[in-house]
Design a protein around this motif. Structure first.
Motif, short mmCIF file in Angstrom:
data_model
loop_
_atom_site.label_atom_id
_atom_site.label_comp_id
_atom_site.label_asym_id
_atom_site.label_seq_id
_atom_site.Cartn_x
_atom_site.Cartn_y
_atom_site.Cartn_z
N ARG A 187 0.80 -1.23 0.00
CA ARG A 187 0.00 0.00 0.00
C ARG A 187 0.83 1.28 0.00
O ARG A 187 0.41 2.30 -0.54
N VAL A 188 2.00 1.27 0.63
CA VAL A 188 2.79 2.50 0.74
C VAL A 188 4.07 2.40 -0.07
O VAL A 188 4.55 1.31 -0.38
N LYS A 189 4.62 3.56 -0.40
CA LYS A 189 5.85 3.62 -1.19
C LYS A 189 7.08 3.85 -0.32
O LYS A 189 8.20 3.62 -0.76
N ILE A 190 6.90 4.38 0.90
CA ILE A 190 8.05 4.61 1.77
C ILE A 190 8.54 3.28 2.35
O ILE A 190 7.79 2.31 2.39
N PRO A 191 9.81 3.22 2.80
CA PRO A 191 10.35 1.96 3.31
C PRO A 191 9.59 1.46 4.54
O PRO A 191 9.18 2.25 5.40
N VAL A 192 9.42 0.15 4.62
CA VAL A 192 8.77 -0.51 5.76
C VAL A 192 9.76 -1.48 6.39
O VAL A 192 10.18 -2.44 5.75
N ASN A 193 10.13 -1.19 7.63
CA ASN A 193 11.00 -2.09 8.39
C ASN A 193 10.17 -2.80 9.46
O ASN A 193 9.44 -2.15 10.21
#
Length: 230
Positions: free
Chosen positions: A47-53
């Motif tokens: 769903r999102v484009k920013i990094p997911v840690n």
């Protein structure tokens, strides 16, 4: 890098829309963050484009892990890789109050190719500066999240500065654990850090049980931008 904790897909969408630059995805925020469900990881990453840690922490009992715990963590890491998350957040100590390097090395091998944060388990060690020197030996670990010890970052600025100096050129120190809009600029100015981490301070009533307050997050994002431009 302005990192914000998300516990659900709605959080993640708001974080991206309101100026957050990276997500730490967890469940069990009241317990300091636990491994989220695979379905949540999958849907947030899509769903999102920013990094997911993604937090890899099987229980909240301690940061001392058994062989069985490590096997579960390795399996979690493999699934997170398959789901194409940006990275993981891990941390482990031993009974002597030192970094558990043996188990850390196992997880690093499994996590090859992922962006890795060592979390606030470091604050359970006897010597935070020495712990940074140990973690800096592993190029795969990009940053350490810390408040500099017990209490909030503003109480521990001298320790944070020594940690930054110990890891200079090898590992980033991301300051978190009690950060607020008011302390953001002073912490950045006095330590020189460029990575900060927010949890409940972006939520309604500063509570883990409430939603993210978009206005608060936008104000923090603007404050962060100003503080890092100066």
């Amino acid at each position: 890098m302005l990192e914000i904790i998300a516990t659900c897909i709605d959080d993640a969408i708001k974080i991206e829309a309101c100026g957050g630059q990276r997500i730490e995805l967890v469940s069990g925020l009241t317990e300091g963050g636990l491994t989220p469900s695979y379905a949540l990881v999958k849907n947030v990453v899509e769903r999102v484009k920013i990094p997911v840690n993604v937090m890899i922490r099987p229980h909240a009992k301690s940061f001392i892990y058994t062989k069985e715990d490590i096997k579960i963590m390795e399996e979690d890491i493999n699934i997170v890789k398959e789901l194409k998350a940006n990275g993981i957040v891990i941390g482990m100590v031993d009974e002597n109050g030192s970094i558990d390097e043996r188990n850390l090395q196992k997880l690093l091998r499994t996590a090859e190719g992922l962006d890795i944060t060592f979390h606030r388990a470091i604050e359970e060690t006897k010597d935070l500066v020495e712990s940074i020197k140990i973690l800096a030996k592993y190029p795969q670990i990009k940053r350490v999240l810390t408040s500099g010890g017990k209490g909030k970052p503003m109480d521990n600025l001298s320790t944070i500065c020594r940690m930054i100096e110990a890891g200079k050129g090898k590992i980033e120190i991301m300051v978190g654990g009690g950060m607020t809009k008011e302390t953001l600029a002073p912490v950045i100015k006095k330590t020189g850090t460029k990575e900060v981490h927010f949890g409940t301070a972006v939520r309604i009533n500063n509570s883990p049980f409430y939603d993210i307050n978009c206005e608060k997050l936008k104000e923090i994002a603007e404050e962060y931008k100003k503080a890092t431009e100066n």
